[in-house]
Design a protein around this motif. Structure first.
Motif: not given
Lengths: 241, 197
Positions: B102, B104, B169, B51-56
């Motif tokens: 999410g 985003d 990504t 995600g844009l939040d970096g969560r994988r």
């Protein structure tokens, strides 16, 4: 719109038969921007009633000249290649667009060793690379492994033989009929052929493979198995599975 | 005004309303790849959405197959001008995977085993328009066609349907992938002939 996206009128200036069912065409194109070795063009044919067909063909020519060279292998039941191989004559016109492609290309600024592997008419983009190599002062060692069914099927046989020498190694492989006295028995390229007839992985060559799908699949797998990193093996395939 | 190619047209193909401009029909299934075919086992296979939040977020082969599987019948169109009509696939809709990341990120970069990448807007991967496909014509997807799993985005040229897919990504801005850096269009709509730069 870039230069490469517009259609240009091409006039056939020369057409000669090659192999058993192929033809080398020279096309004169005005204001051609030049092309890199390995690039291709779209060829557009228009019938009298306006019907059109477009196919892509690799260029055997490279550099700044405005006469383009295609070598077309006739596809049975094809729509465009039978016209280009059997019908078109000097003086006839068609259209081309390009050059196209930025990956399956070689330029003399690239100084590392280069291994070219061609199956049948897959020689076309690779002869462009070999010609540019011969014309340049590149110190990059180049080696070509050219696989054909039989000697008569080869495109550019005399020219390819003439390239062999300092800085350019040449290996033929015949899959069905080898010439008398040829040291390698006729048969498909296998691990032993790869080992005997290509630049070893330790010398870190960039490898360009072009040919029918089955040929490219097999040879690329053999190279990876021999230790060539996949990212240094570039492929171009034609035909289906 | 196009020039006429004298004598051309004797072997013309049938026209078909389902063919985008400049395409021709094939019964075959051509293979186009920039390098050797990666051979990935289903035990090692994993799909990741970052995600844009970096969560994988990741799925194993079995976890993917636990999601709803769709059967898809669709036409496919390659930038090299062949089209194949009525192809049959089975796969999992990207909707099930993207929802975990999410809302985003309007763009994605898709990643493959072997290093291939391609960029696709998120809107083109959601709403039942894209799948992780693992069967073609009733058979497990062959390695040369992207098996064990490839992306399937039939409304775009087929270079967007990344073979040997391993994840995507999310991105706030569009960035070119592999062929997009090497001469191909950023979006690739077959009906608008968005082939090259």
């Amino acid at each position: 719109m870039t230069d490469a996206s517009s259609w240009r009128t091409a006039t056939v200036v020369d057409a000669r038969q090659v192999g058993s069912h192929g033809r080398i065409l020279h096309l004169r194109v005005s204001e051609w921007p030049g092309n890199l070795a390995g690039q291709h063009v779209d060829v557009r044919l228009t019938a009298e009633d306006g019907y059109q067909a477009v196919r892509s063909y690799s260029l055997a020519s490279a550099g700044s000249e405005s006469t383009l060279e295609l070598a077309v292998d006739e596809v049975p039941d094809g729509e465009v290649s039978p016209y280009l191989v059997e019908d078109v004559q000097p003086g006839d016109q068609l259209e081309v667009r390009g050059p196209i492609g930025g990956y399956f290309v070689w330029t003399p600024e690239h100084e590392g060793p280069v291994q070219l592997i061609a199956g049948g008419s897959g020689i076309v983009p690779l002869i462009a690379m070999a010609r540019i190599h011969a014309r340049s002062v590149s110190a990059a060692p180049m080696r070509l492994l050219y696989s054909v069914r039989a000697p008569a099927d080869a495109f550019y046989a005399d020219e390819v033989d003439g390239l062999a020498g300092e800085g350019f190694m040449l290996d033929w492989a015949y899959t069905r009929t080898a010439p008398a006295g040829f040291p390698r028995a006729a048969g498909r390229i296998d691990a032993a052929t790869v080992s005997a007839s290509t630049i070893p992985p330790g010398e870190q060559p960039t490898v360009f493979i072009c040919g029918p799908t089955g040929f490219v699949e097999t040879v690329a797998d053999l190279l990876v198995a021999a230790g060539h990193p996949p990212e240094r093996v570039r492929t171009e395939r034609f035909g289906g599975t | 005004m196009s020039v006429i190619s004298r004598g051309f047209g004797a072997r013309r193909r049938e026209s078909n309303d389902r063919l985008p401009p400049g395409q021709y029909l094939t019964e075959d299934f051509p293979v186009l790849s920039a390098g050797p075919t990666p051979h990935v086992s289903t035990e090692d296979w994993e799909f990741a959405v970052v995600g844009l939040d970096g969560r994988r977020h990741t799925w194993t082969w079995d976890e993917l197959h636990a999601l709803p599987v769709d059967t898809i019948t669709t036409d496919i169109h390659c930038v090299t001008r062949w089209s194949k009509l009525g192809t049959q696939w089975r796969g999992v809709s990207l909707d099930h995977l993207l929802e975990r990341a999410g809302a985003d990120g309007a763009f994605t970069q898709v990643h493959s085993y072997g290093g291939y990448t391609t960029n696709v807007p998120r809107a083109d991967l959601s709403g039942g328009k894209a799948w992780i496909a693992f069967e073609f014509d009733g058979q497990p997807l062959a390695a040369e066609h992207g098996g064990p799993a490839r992306l399937l985005v039939p409304h775009l040229y087929f270079w967007k349907s990344a073979k040997w897919v391993r994840g995507l990504t999310l991105m706030a801005a569009d960035e070119p992938g592999f062929w997009e850096q090497n001469g191909y269009n950023m979006y690739g709509d077959p009906w608008k002939e968005q082939r090259y730069w």
